[in-house]
Design a protein around this motif. Structure first.
Motif, PDB file in Angstrom:
ATOM      1  N   LEU A 173      -5.966   5.393   7.320  1.00 44.49           N
ATOM      2  CA  LEU A 173      -5.248   4.459   6.481  1.00 44.49           C
ATOM      3  C   LEU A 173      -4.273   3.613   7.186  1.00 44.49           C
ATOM      4  CD1 LEU A 173      -3.486   3.247   3.257  1.00 44.49           C
ATOM      5  CD2 LEU A 173      -1.694   5.411   4.361  1.00 44.49           C
ATOM      6  N   TYR A 174      -4.046   4.740   7.960  1.00 42.61           N
ATOM      7  CA  TYR A 174      -3.001   3.691   9.459  1.00 42.61           C
ATOM      8  C   TYR A 174      -3.624   2.608  11.184  1.00 42.61           C
ATOM      9  CZ  TYR A 174       0.540   5.863   6.999  1.00 42.61           C
ATOM     10  OH  TYR A 174       1.393   6.836   5.840  1.00 42.61           O
TER      11      TYR A 174
ATOM     12  N   ARG B   6      -5.483  -1.162   5.542  1.00 42.21           N
ATOM     13  CA  ARG B   6      -4.569  -0.091   4.754  1.00 42.21           C
ATOM     14  C   ARG B   6      -5.328   0.759   3.921  1.00 42.21           C
ATOM     15  NH1 ARG B   6       0.534   0.965   6.677  1.00 42.21           N
ATOM     16  NH2 ARG B   6       0.950   2.023   4.356  1.00 42.21           N
TER      17      ARG B   6
ATOM     18  N   THR C 137       0.374  -1.312   0.152  1.00 40.35           N
ATOM     19  CA  THR C 137       0.113   0.039   0.045  1.00 40.35           C
ATOM     20  C   THR C 137       0.729   1.115  -0.062  1.00 40.35           C
ATOM     21  OG1 THR C 137      -1.633  -1.284   1.291  1.00 40.35           O
ATOM     22  CG2 THR C 137      -2.099   1.111   1.654  1.00 40.35           C
TER      23      THR C 137
END
Length: 157
Positions: A130-131, A136, A9
């Motif tokens: 995303l984190y 992700r 990613t």
């Protein structure tokens, strides 16, 4: 067992760098759109007097909406065609379906296009997810059932 290949990613920095590249293209598209719509306005209403602004009247909102649709079309066309805009291609990223890793259909592209600006709100909270997400994915990835993958470098010839 999942038989689809796994991809890395891309980081937020890489995603934002691709956005900068694409924003330069969008500026050119916007200038072209503005020139065409201004030309149509002048053809219909005539040239304004020296120093006067072009009057859009009630059409101003329609012209603005057309510009937004043009920007959306830019992204949807390239995401559906190849999964990449020029900025994404430069930074080796691609948008794929979450399920089969093929390029998304237009409905997923439109959903992604509508949700992505909301991901930028509040200091990019939709991107920072995303984190926090084990898969992700950003907010617009998750809602549109797509994902952004990092492609491998082409071997040097």
């Amino acid at each position: 067992m999942n038989s689809t290949p796994q991809y890395a990613t891309p980081s937020l920095l890489r995603r934002f760098a691709a956005m900068v590249y694409d924003s330069l293209l969008l500026m050119a598209v916007s200038i072209l759109y503005g020139a065409v719509t201004t030309g149509i306005n002048v053809a219909i209403n005539g040239t304004p007097t020296m120093g006067a602004r072009i009057s859009w009247g009630m059409w101003g909102w329609i012209v603005f909406a057309g510009w937004i649709v043009t920007i959306g079309f830019f992204f949807c066309y390239f995401w559906h065609k190849s999964g990449q805009t020029l900025g994404m291609k430069t930074w080796r990223m691609k948008i794929v379906n979450d399920s089969d890793l093929n390029t998304p259909d237009y409905s997923k592209c439109i959903i992604r296009c509508v949700i992505a600006p909301f991901s930028l709100l509040l200091f990019g909270i939709g991107y920072w997810l995303l984190y926090a997400n084990p898969e992700r994915q950003t907010l617009h990835d998750k809602i549109s059932k797509t994902r952004t993958v990092l492609l491998e470098k082409d071997p040097k010839k």
